[in-house]
Design an enzyme around this catalytic site. Structure first.
Site, short mmCIF file in Angstrom:
data_model
loop_
_atom_site.label_atom_id
_atom_site.label_comp_id
_atom_site.label_asym_id
_atom_site.label_seq_id
_atom_site.Cartn_x
_atom_site.Cartn_y
_atom_site.Cartn_z
NE ARG A 12 -56.74 45.79 9.67
CZ ARG A 12 -55.82 44.93 9.23
NH1 ARG A 12 -55.65 43.78 9.82
NH2 ARG A 12 -55.08 45.24 8.21
NE ARG B 189 -53.78 46.46 2.24
CZ ARG B 189 -52.74 45.76 1.78
NH1 ARG B 189 -52.45 45.78 0.48
NH2 ARG B 189 -52.01 45.05 2.60
P1 AP5 Z 1 -53.98 41.80 6.57
O1 AP5 Z 1 -53.66 40.57 5.85
O2 AP5 Z 1 -53.78 41.85 8.04
O3 AP5 Z 1 -53.21 43.00 5.84
P2 AP5 Z 1 -52.44 44.29 6.37
O4 AP5 Z 1 -52.73 44.70 7.77
O5 AP5 Z 1 -52.70 45.31 5.33
O6 AP5 Z 1 -50.99 43.87 6.48
P3 AP5 Z 1 -50.12 43.10 5.44
O7 AP5 Z 1 -50.37 41.64 5.54
O8 AP5 Z 1 -50.24 43.75 4.11
O9 AP5 Z 1 -48.66 43.50 5.98
P4 AP5 Z 1 -47.69 42.80 7.04
O10 AP5 Z 1 -47.45 43.80 8.12
O11 AP5 Z 1 -48.15 41.46 7.46
O12 AP5 Z 1 -46.38 42.73 6.12
P5 AP5 Z 1 -45.48 41.48 5.70
O13 AP5 Z 1 -44.76 40.94 6.88
O14 AP5 Z 1 -46.27 40.53 4.87
O15 AP5 Z 1 -55.49 42.20 6.30
C1 AP5 Z 1 -56.00 42.22 4.99
C2 AP5 Z 1 -57.40 42.82 4.99
O16 AP5 Z 1 -58.30 41.99 5.74
C3 AP5 Z 1 -57.55 44.21 5.62
O17 AP5 Z 1 -57.23 45.23 4.70
C4 AP5 Z 1 -59.03 44.20 6.02
O18 AP5 Z 1 -59.85 44.48 4.94
C5 AP5 Z 1 -59.26 42.77 6.45
N1 AP5 Z 1 -59.03 42.57 7.90
C6 AP5 Z 1 -58.03 41.86 8.48
N2 AP5 Z 1 -58.12 41.93 9.83
C7 AP5 Z 1 -59.20 42.71 10.10
C8 AP5 Z 1 -59.79 43.18 11.31
N3 AP5 Z 1 -59.29 42.85 12.52
N4 AP5 Z 1 -60.88 43.96 11.21
C9 AP5 Z 1 -61.41 44.31 10.02
N5 AP5 Z 1 -60.90 43.90 8.84
C10 AP5 Z 1 -59.79 43.11 8.88
O19 AP5 Z 1 -44.39 42.24 4.80
C11 AP5 Z 1 -44.73 42.85 3.58
C12 AP5 Z 1 -43.63 42.61 2.55
O20 AP5 Z 1 -42.43 43.28 2.96
C13 AP5 Z 1 -43.24 41.14 2.37
O21 AP5 Z 1 -42.96 40.89 1.04
C14 AP5 Z 1 -41.97 40.98 3.23
O22 AP5 Z 1 -41.10 40.00 2.70
C15 AP5 Z 1 -41.36 42.37 3.17
N6 AP5 Z 1 -40.73 42.76 4.42
C16 AP5 Z 1 -41.18 42.51 5.68
N7 AP5 Z 1 -40.36 43.05 6.60
C17 AP5 Z 1 -39.38 43.68 5.89
C18 AP5 Z 1 -38.22 44.42 6.28
N8 AP5 Z 1 -37.93 44.63 7.58
N9 AP5 Z 1 -37.43 44.93 5.30
C19 AP5 Z 1 -37.73 44.72 3.98
N10 AP5 Z 1 -38.80 44.01 3.57
C20 AP5 Z 1 -39.61 43.50 4.51
#
Ligand code: AP5
Ligand code: ZN
Length: 226
Positions: free
Chosen positions: A98, A181
């Site tokens: 990241r 974020r």
């Molecule tokens: P993390 O859990 O990785 O959160 P994020 O990057 O903010 O990503 P999300 O999990 O929110 O989104 P996603 O892309 O996985 O979406 P999803 O598929 O669930 O990290 C959390 C925190 O941890 C960070 O903020 C940071 O603080 C820390 N952290 C983690 N890694 C780190 C690192 N390497 N370094 C430093 N800090 C770190 O989909 C979202 C929703 O949309 C779901 O409900 C899904 O059903 C829906 N959805 C998915 N695709 C579609 C579509 N095509 N159409 C409609 N709806 C959809």
């Protein structure tokens, strides 16, 4: 297959990575899930990480690099009730790297192992589409399974399809934290996309499409190569 999914919060990393895992028999390593495990276990790291996650900021690079290093070297898997520890040689990374320092450390790690990435997939999507995805998301904490109130509803409201256990909302899934974020993503993670563009590993995918269309496009990339 060794690949990385990069994209802003809600882009669909956690939705698509398990499909890649199942179709291509690779290990899915999600740093967000690993941190949430630490939070659930109330470890020292978990307590520190919770404050950072809820503020929409990033956990320290050194901690994250060591976490991924440990996962790649000592992955625990459980088959027929027996736990084995082994190195991971094929993987999809979700949420790592990241930052540029994380990407550089990952490169060095893989080079030492004589391994190379095949591709880095950017799940590209405009910010305004992410608000409804994030505020409607529901998760099953024990497995990390993800649903959406509207876009991917569970069969029974607020209930995991497989275990029947309750679903919850993530504590960072509110507008205030999402705004932070997104700012963190554009400032610290977007440069990582350029880093991999310069290494000719970058593959952009339109993540605004439906989950099944995104999956079909991903599958093509991994079947035919970038
Ligand atoms: P993390 O859990 O990785 O959160 P994020 O990057 O903010 O990503 P999300 O999990 O929110 O989104 P996603 O892309 O996985 O979406 P999803 O598929 O669930 O990290 C959390 C925190 O941890 C960070 O903020 C940071 O603080 C820390 N952290 C983690 N890694 C780190 C690192 N390497 N370094 C430093 N800090 C770190 O989909 C979202 C929703 O949309 C779901 O409900 C899904 O059903 C829906 N959805 C998915 N695709 C579609 C579509 N095509 N159409 C409609 N709806 C959809
Ligand atoms: Zn995720």
């Amino acid at each position: 297959l060794r690949t990385i999914l990069i994209g802003p919060p809600g882009a669909g990393k956690g939705t698509q990575a398990p499909r890649i895992r199942d179709e291509f028999c690779v290990c899915h390593l999600a740093t967000g899930d690993l941190l949430r495990e630490q939070i659930a276990k109330k470890t020292e790291l978990g307590q520190m990480a919770k404050k950072i996650i809820d503020a929409g900021e990033l956990v320290n690079d050194e901690i994250m690099v060591n976490m991924i290093k440990d996962q790649l070297e000592n992955n625990k898997s459980c088959k027929n009730g027996q736990v084995t520890i082994h190195p991971v040689v094929v993987f999809v990374l979700d949420g790592f790297p990241r930052t540029i320092p994380q990407a550089e450390k990952l490169d060095a790690m893989l080079e030492t192992r004589g391994e190379k990435l095949d591709s880095v997939v950017e799940l590209a999507i405009p910010d305004q589409l992410l608000i409804s995805r994030i505020t409607g998301r529901l998760i099953h904490p024990a497995s990390g399974r993800t649903y959406h109130k509207e876009f991917q509803p569970p069969r029974k409201p607020m209930t995991d399809d497989i275990t029947g256990e309750p679903l919850i909302q993530r504590s960072d899934d509110n507008i205030e934290t999402l705004t932070k974020r997104l700012a963190t993503y554009h400032k610290q993670t977007a440069p990582v996309v350029n880093y991999y563009k310069n290494k000719s590993l970058w593959v952009p995918i339109d993540a605004a499409q439906s989950p099944n269309v995104v999956w079909e496009n991903l599958r093509k990339v991994f079947r035919e190569g970038p």
